[in-house]
Design an enzyme around this catalytic site. Structure first.
Site, short mmCIF file in Angstrom:
data_model
loop_
_atom_site.label_atom_id
_atom_site.label_comp_id
_atom_site.label_asym_id
_atom_site.label_seq_id
_atom_site.Cartn_x
_atom_site.Cartn_y
_atom_site.Cartn_z
N TYR A 1 -14.37 7.25 -12.28
CA TYR A 1 -14.08 6.20 -11.30
C TYR A 1 -14.75 4.89 -11.72
CZ TYR A 1 -14.82 3.16 -7.34
OH TYR A 1 -14.90 2.03 -6.55
N LYS B 1 -13.44 0.84 -13.22
CA LYS B 1 -13.82 -0.51 -12.76
C LYS B 1 -14.27 -1.37 -13.94
CE LYS B 1 -12.91 0.13 -8.44
NZ LYS B 1 -11.76 -0.54 -7.85
N LEU C 1 -8.01 4.60 -6.30
CA LEU C 1 -8.64 5.84 -5.82
C LEU C 1 -10.14 5.63 -5.99
CD1 LEU C 1 -6.29 8.45 -7.56
CD2 LEU C 1 -6.18 7.59 -5.20
N ASP D 1 0.87 -1.19 0.00
CA ASP D 1 0.00 0.00 0.00
C ASP D 1 0.90 1.23 0.00
OD1 ASP D 1 -1.87 2.11 0.92
OD2 ASP D 1 -3.22 0.46 1.40
N ASN E 1 -3.95 5.69 -11.97
CA ASN E 1 -3.84 4.89 -10.73
C ASN E 1 -4.57 3.55 -10.85
OD1 ASN E 1 -2.82 5.58 -7.81
ND2 ASN E 1 -4.69 4.40 -7.55
N SER F 1 -17.34 -2.97 -8.39
CA SER F 1 -18.35 -2.13 -7.75
C SER F 1 -19.68 -2.27 -8.47
CB SER F 1 -17.87 -0.68 -7.83
OG SER F 1 -18.91 0.21 -7.54
N PHE G 1 -7.21 -4.40 -3.87
CA PHE G 1 -8.05 -3.28 -3.43
C PHE G 1 -7.53 -1.92 -3.90
CE2 PHE G 1 -8.72 -6.37 0.07
CZ PHE G 1 -10.10 -6.41 0.11
P1 NAD Z 1 -9.60 3.05 0.65
O1 NAD Z 1 -9.24 4.32 -0.01
O2 NAD Z 1 -9.84 3.04 2.11
O3 NAD Z 1 -8.51 1.93 0.32
C1 NAD Z 1 -7.74 1.94 -0.85
C2 NAD Z 1 -6.30 1.68 -0.45
O4 NAD Z 1 -5.49 1.64 -1.62
C3 NAD Z 1 -5.74 2.80 0.45
O5 NAD Z 1 -5.07 2.21 1.54
C4 NAD Z 1 -4.77 3.52 -0.47
O6 NAD Z 1 -3.69 4.09 0.26
C5 NAD Z 1 -4.33 2.42 -1.41
N1 NAD Z 1 -3.86 2.85 -2.72
C6 NAD Z 1 -4.50 3.69 -3.58
N2 NAD Z 1 -3.76 3.82 -4.70
C7 NAD Z 1 -2.66 3.05 -4.56
C8 NAD Z 1 -1.53 2.78 -5.36
N3 NAD Z 1 -1.39 3.36 -6.56
N4 NAD Z 1 -0.59 1.94 -4.91
C9 NAD Z 1 -0.71 1.35 -3.69
N5 NAD Z 1 -1.75 1.59 -2.87
C10 NAD Z 1 -2.72 2.42 -3.31
O7 NAD Z 1 -10.88 2.47 -0.13
P2 NAD Z 1 -11.83 1.24 0.24
O8 NAD Z 1 -13.18 1.78 0.51
O9 NAD Z 1 -11.19 0.34 1.19
O10 NAD Z 1 -11.91 0.55 -1.19
C11 NAD Z 1 -11.11 -0.56 -1.53
C12 NAD Z 1 -11.44 -0.99 -2.95
O11 NAD Z 1 -12.82 -1.31 -3.06
C13 NAD Z 1 -11.19 0.07 -4.01
O12 NAD Z 1 -10.71 -0.56 -5.18
C14 NAD Z 1 -12.56 0.65 -4.25
O13 NAD Z 1 -12.67 1.19 -5.54
C15 NAD Z 1 -13.42 -0.58 -4.11
N6 NAD Z 1 -14.82 -0.30 -3.76
C16 NAD Z 1 -15.09 0.44 -2.64
C17 NAD Z 1 -16.41 0.72 -2.31
C18 NAD Z 1 -16.76 1.57 -1.11
O14 NAD Z 1 -17.89 2.04 -1.04
N7 NAD Z 1 -15.86 1.78 -0.17
C19 NAD Z 1 -17.44 0.22 -3.11
C20 NAD Z 1 -17.12 -0.54 -4.23
C21 NAD Z 1 -15.80 -0.80 -4.55
C1 WQD Z 2 -25.45 6.99 -0.59
C2 WQD Z 2 -26.73 7.81 -0.64
C3 WQD Z 2 -26.53 9.95 -1.71
C4 WQD Z 2 -23.85 11.72 1.23
C5 WQD Z 2 -20.69 5.46 -3.92
C6 WQD Z 2 -20.09 5.18 -5.26
C7 WQD Z 2 -20.14 3.72 -5.55
C8 WQD Z 2 -19.52 2.93 -4.41
C9 WQD Z 2 -20.08 3.29 -3.09
C10 WQD Z 2 -17.21 2.60 -4.85
C11 WQD Z 2 -26.92 8.51 -1.97
C12 WQD Z 2 -26.87 10.10 -0.25
C13 WQD Z 2 -24.68 10.85 0.54
C14 WQD Z 2 -24.43 12.88 1.84
C15 WQD Z 2 -26.58 12.15 1.05
N1 WQD Z 2 -18.14 3.19 -4.27
N2 WQD Z 2 -26.01 11.05 0.45
N3 WQD Z 2 -25.77 13.04 1.72
O1 WQD Z 2 -23.25 7.20 -4.13
O2 WQD Z 2 -24.41 5.04 -3.52
O3 WQD Z 2 -22.04 5.03 -3.95
O4 WQD Z 2 -20.02 4.71 -2.92
O5 WQD Z 2 -17.28 1.80 -5.75
O6 WQD Z 2 -19.47 3.51 -6.74
O7 WQD Z 2 -20.82 5.88 -6.26
O8 WQD Z 2 -22.81 6.07 -1.88
O9 WQD Z 2 -22.55 6.84 0.42
O10 WQD Z 2 -22.03 8.44 -1.47
O11 WQD Z 2 -24.37 7.81 -1.03
O12 WQD Z 2 -27.80 12.38 0.97
O13 WQD Z 2 -23.74 13.71 2.43
O14 WQD Z 2 -26.63 8.84 0.33
O15 WQD Z 2 -27.25 10.85 -2.49
O16 WQD Z 2 -28.27 8.42 -2.26
P1 WQD Z 2 -23.22 5.91 -3.44
P2 WQD Z 2 -22.86 7.33 -0.94
#
Ligand code: NAD
Ligand code: WQD
Length: 341
Positions: free
Chosen positions: A149, A153, A83, A31, A99, A124, A80
């Site tokens: 973003y 994916k 960004l 990381d 990235n 996602s 994982f």
């Molecule tokens: P996060 O930002 O907490 O974790 C991502 C980690 O990757 C961080 O520790 C960051 O420092 C590291 N990182 C980023 N770019 C890097 C690079 N170039 N080299 C090495 N390390 C790097 O995010 P998260 O919520 O834990 O998400 C993890 C994964 O899941 C991501 O791929 C994200 O797109 C995906 N995802 C997250 C969600 C969500 O809602 N949190 C939903 C769907 C998919």
């Molecule tokens: C949830 C709901 C907002 C903040 C995002 C990414 C998705 C995935 C998960 C990575 C929505 C509402 C939010 C606030 C609000 N990530 N909201 N006030 O948009 O479903 O998904 O994160 O892959 O790709 O798009 O999640 O938590 O941002 O929003 O009313 O201050 O909450 O409108 O309906 P979202 P979220």
């Protein structure tokens, strides 16, 4: 089995590393800490009483990755590192492609060089785009996401498909997460966003702890049950266990070659108003809010059909909405400034 976890210091990564260690896997975390803190790893080590090999580095650095694979006998990769801020990705799209896409390509190239073919990718729900009806099914065609973003994916999923067609040893899994929230039940690790949270639950938690005055609800005139958007929220520990289930499936499916996608969600949509209410009931905190305009790119409602993960991976989200709220609050109230206490 030795598992390389890229992005393992992040929110979902740290919870998954904890579950992997508790399931007997050895873990190497790679990381660059651009959006996370080494403190998360230290806490995971404490919670599990096990050690994690941590290497600070970037997935775009081929030489560093080569060294990593040379010095560690890696059996599988959970990827994982990415960004993930949807709004930011529209402002700096090249950084996101660089990235998330270039980084994944470099990782896949180095994996092939070292004959490592087990690959689990953090995808996602956003890959389903705007036009597929809910509940989303893995057999639906990938859509056109509303943000760069989301496009990264879809691109990595397409790259995995092409790699699997050209490399008969490749064994890829795309886990399509819905909306992970919550924290480990200890309250020791959780989500620690930098700056103003983009996502709903971290914002709600920061209002509850007094760091923000009130929540803006982005729209109350959607065609949903109460006018606010509906999402499929799942507990981050359920999601973390989904990765262990996917890894177990890979180990048990010796004949498997190719790529399989699995939705990881609960199968139920919950509105923003219901989330606020559930948080207030579970924590006894009041969450002041105002109604604001809709946020660009938000879809009214989507949720998963998670039957495939249940049947094939023997995985099902089991924690309740109340658990998600209670655990979020335990983490936030004990760590009002995240890992920078
Ligand atoms: P996060 O930002 O907490 O974790 C991502 C980690 O990757 C961080 O520790 C960051 O420092 C590291 N990182 C980023 N770019 C890097 C690079 N170039 N080299 C090495 N390390 C790097 O995010 P998260 O919520 O834990 O998400 C993890 C994964 O899941 C991501 O791929 C994200 O797109 C995906 N995802 C997250 C969600 C969500 O809602 N949190 C939903 C769907 C998919
Ligand atoms: C949830 C709901 C907002 C903040 C995002 C990414 C998705 C995935 C998960 C990575 C929505 C509402 C939010 C606030 C609000 N990530 N909201 N006030 O948009 O479903 O998904 O994160 O892959 O790709 O798009 O999640 O938590 O941002 O929003 O009313 O201050 O909450 O409108 O309906 P979202 P979220």
């Amino acid at each position: 089995m030795n598992v390389l976890v890229t992005g393992g210091a992040g929110y979902i990564g740290s919870h998954t590393v904890l579950c992997l260690l508790n399931s007997g896997y050895d873990v190497v975390v790679y990381d660059n800490l651009c959006n996370s803190s080494y403190e998360a790893i230290k806490r995971v080590e404490k919670l599990t009483a096990k050690t994690v090999k941590f290497v600070e580095g970037d997935i775009r650095e081929r030489l560093a990755l080569t060294e990593l694979f040379k010095t560690n006998n890696i059996d599988a990769v959970i990827h994982f590192a990415a960004l993930k801020a949807v709004g930011e990705s529209a402002q700096i799209p090249l950084d996101y492609y660089q990235n998330n896409v270039h980084g994944s390509l470099t990782l896949l190239e180095v994996m092939a060089e070292f004959d490592v073919h087990n690959f689990i990718f953090s995808s996602s729900a956003t890959v389903y785009g705007e036009h597929n009806p809910s509940p989303y099914l893995e057999t639906m065609p990938l859509g056109r996401p509303t943000s760069p973003y989301g496009t990264t994916k879809v691109m990595v999923e397409n790259i995995m498909d092409d790699v699997s067609k050209s490399n008969e040893k490749f064994r890829g899994i795309s886990l399509r997460y819905f909306n992970p929230i919550g924290a480990h039940e200890s309250g020791q690790i959780g989500e620690d966003p930098k700056g103003i949270p983009n996502n709903l639950l971290p914002f709600v938690a920061q209002v509850a702890v007094g760091k923000r005055a009130k929540l803006s609800i982005f729209g109350d005139d959607y065609p949903t049950t109460d006018g606010s958007c509906e999402r499929d929220y799942l507990h981050v520990m359920d999601l973390a266990e989904g990765h262990v289930a996917a890894l177990t499936w890979l180990q048990d499916s010796a004949q498997f070659r190719g790529v399989e996608a699995f939705n990881l969600g609960t199968g139920t949509g919950t509105s923003v108003f219901k989330i606020i209410n559930a948080f207030e009931v579970a924590t006894n905190k009041n969450i002041p809010f105002e109604i604001s305009p809709r946020r660009d790119g938000d879809l009214p409602a989507f949720w998963a059909n998670a039957d495939k993960a249940k049947t094939a991976l023997n995985w099902q989200a089991k924690r309740s909405l109340e658990d998600m709220m209670t655990d979020t609050w335990r983490w936030q109230s004990a760590n009002p400034n995240g890992y920078n206490n």
